[in-house]
Design an enzyme around this catalytic site. Structure first.
Site, PDB file in Angstrom:
ATOM      1  N   SER A 136       0.856  -1.180   0.000  1.00  0.00           N
ATOM      2  CA  SER A 136       0.000   0.000   0.000  1.00  0.00           C
ATOM      3  C   SER A 136       0.894   1.232   0.000  1.00  0.00           C
ATOM      4  O   SER A 136       2.117   1.122   0.049  1.00  0.00           O
ATOM      5  CB  SER A 136      -0.896  -0.004   1.234  1.00  0.00           C
ATOM      6  N   LYS A 137       0.231   2.375  -0.021  1.00  0.00           N
ATOM      7  CA  LYS A 137       0.991   3.628  -0.128  1.00  0.00           C
ATOM      8  C   LYS A 137       2.004   3.793   0.999  1.00  0.00           C
ATOM      9  O   LYS A 137       3.012   4.463   0.835  1.00  0.00           O
ATOM     10  CB  LYS A 137       0.028   4.808  -0.140  1.00  0.00           C
ATOM     11  N   ARG A 138       1.697   3.150   2.158  1.00  0.00           N
ATOM     12  CA  ARG A 138       2.652   3.369   3.242  1.00  0.00           C
ATOM     13  C   ARG A 138       3.974   2.643   2.995  1.00  0.00           C
ATOM     14  O   ARG A 138       4.968   2.902   3.675  1.00  0.00           O
ATOM     15  CB  ARG A 138       1.994   3.063   4.583  1.00  0.00           C
TER      16      ARG A 138
END
Ligand code: GLU
Length: 480
Positions: A252-254
């Site tokens: 994910s974006k993290r």
């Protein structure tokens, strides 16, 4: 029968690297088998879909070189390829299912539906227990719809029936009876749901292979029911392994950049991104780790997918990029650098001859082209002298200040902006012959005086590229 495979993104965001991987597999599978790869835009979620995202996705796919044979922008035998242009078709199939008693209008309120789903989770009751699935309410439902009431349509699930597929990645997958309740196929706003129109379109577009992310595996059971109810032939499904970050959680974006356009901005080569993503869930028959999509047209097949989660590692992507950078011709490398490096930066402030010399010097020091500008900024603007054990040792040699004093004088006398390779050679010869400095003290001494560092790119090539001013500043610091 030749393979027809599709990539069916919803234009609700930028192209994700997971989507790019799916599209790449579709493209190479079609090319390797003489089949066709179709791009279909699934834009029935009107609130979240935009034309801008659709265009951005098409642009990103184009940048990656993942060309399709049929699609909204190129047309094709089974057009249209955008779901928002196919609404009449979906309606006709909804009507068919309503007629056959395999779907029903549902007038349950939000509160009723919420209660049902709560009971389903807590007490294990069926997911839909509304009265509208019963035949006895059909006449009333029809009257309400005829009177203009807007409502959703649900598929009537047989709770006793189980389903299964032979998945191209996962093998035999069983979906036990009672897994899903009566599900919505048409929303009250007249728009079909993904699980319904996806089937209609795969059938209409003559898709016989479906490659998609593992997260869709659970949708497959609903789709199988629609296939069965409409008498459509079921395609071969291959649910691709999920991508995970180093913490083993879904990417994910993290974990960093997840959309293709960001990798483009970061200066990655499209062929490197394709190559790296392809190996996340597929292996080359000769275990090659560097290849182009054209290489795969000879060897790609859908039997080499791996079902275990694939760990995404940006360092491996960078390494893959460095390998592809070295495959570029001089002209291609120059064009890539010109396109990616900042137009107001140091690289662009020089002529082409200098740029070529700079690239040939720095190529084996970089993994991604943007590092060229970073190195230049370092050598041009950073006149600091490194302070570590290696530099302390170099500074302790009595020959180092000798070299520095000599170079300071020589550089001050250079009339041009830059030092030439000939001048550099002359100075080295002088220090060797006249000052009798040899070996490590000579080479390391020169490097340290001129660059302030104990290691770096080939000095003879580097020095002529640097401004005289920065050399002088560093040399002055060492000679103090
Ligand atoms: N529109 C769906 C998505 O973007 C397509 C899934 C599929 O390939 O069936 O995830």
């Amino acid at each position: 029968m030749s393979i027809r495979v599709r990539f069916a993104p919803s234009p609700t965001g930028y192209l994700h690297i997971g989507g790019a991987r799916t599209a790449f597999y579709c493209h190479v599978l079609a090319k390797a088998t003489g089949g066709k790869y179709i791009l279909r835009i699934e834009d029935t979620d009107l609130e979240r879909s935009t034309k801008e995202y659709e265009q951005a996705m098409i642009d990103d796919l184009k940048w990656l070189g993942i060309t399709h044979d049929e699609g909204p922008d190129v047309g094709g035998e089974y057009a249209p390829y955008r779901q928002s242009e196919r609404l009449d078709l979906y309606q006709s199939f909804v009507d068919q299912l309503l007629e056959k008693g395999q779907a029903f209008y549902d007038f349950c309120s939000e509160a009723e539906l919420e209660q049902m789903s709560k009971d389903h989770i807590e007490k294990g009751t069926p997911a839909y227990t509304g009265k509208w699935r019963e035949q006895e309410h059909w006449d009333e439902a029809k009257k309400r719809v005829a009177a203009g009431e807007k409502t959703s349509v649900r598929f009537k699930v047989d709770p006793t029936k189980s389903y299964s597929i032979e998945d191209g990645v996962r093998g035999h997958v069983e979906f036990p009876a009672g897994m899903v309740g009566d599900f919505v196929i048409m929303r009250s706003n007249g728009l079909p749901t993904y699980n319904f129109c996806n089937v209609i379109d795969d059938n209409a577009h003559k898709i016989n292979h479906v490659l998609r992310a593992e997260e869709h595996l659970n949708n497959t059971v609903r789709q199988l029911m629609v296939y069965e109810a409409l008498g459509f032939e079921v395609p071969k499904f291959s649910h691709l392994s999920i991508m995970i970050g180093s913490d083993r959680q879904k990417l994910s974006k993290r974990h960093g950049a997840t959309s293709v356009n960001l990798y483009r901005e970061m200066g990655f080569l499209p062929e490197a991104l394709n190559n790296y993503l392809c190996l996340l869930g597929w292996s080359h028959p000769e275990e090659k780790s560097i290849f182009t999509k054209e290489d795969l047209y000879q060897v790609f097949d859908d039997t080499r997918f791996n079902k275990s989660p694939a760990m995404y590692d940006i360092e491996k992507l960078k390494w893959t990029n460095s390998q592809h950078l070295r495959e570029l011709s001089e002209d291609e490398l120059l064009a890539h650098a010109k396109e990616v490096l900042p137009s107001d930066g140091l690289f662009h402030s020089h002529n082409e001859e200098w740029q070529r010399a700079c690239l040939s010097l720095l190529l084996d020091k970089i993994q991604v082209i943007t590092e060229v500008e970073e190195l230049l900024v370092h050598y041009f603007n950073n006149t600091e002298i490194q302070d570590n054990d290696a530099s302390k040792e170099i500074m302790s040699w009595e020959t180092t200040p000798q070299i520095a004093t000599y170079l300071k004088e020589q550089i001050s006398n250079v009339s041009d902006e830059n030092v030439s390779a000939e001048q550099f050679n002359e100075w080295m010869d002088y220090c060797k012959k006249e000052l009798k400095i040899k070996g490590k003290p000579l080479f390391m001494g020169f490097r340290f005086c001129l660059t302030g560092q104990d290691h770096g790119p080939d000095l003879k090539q580097l020095i002529p590229l640097l401004p005289k001013k920065s050399l002088l500043e560093r040399v002055s610091k060492v000679s103090q």
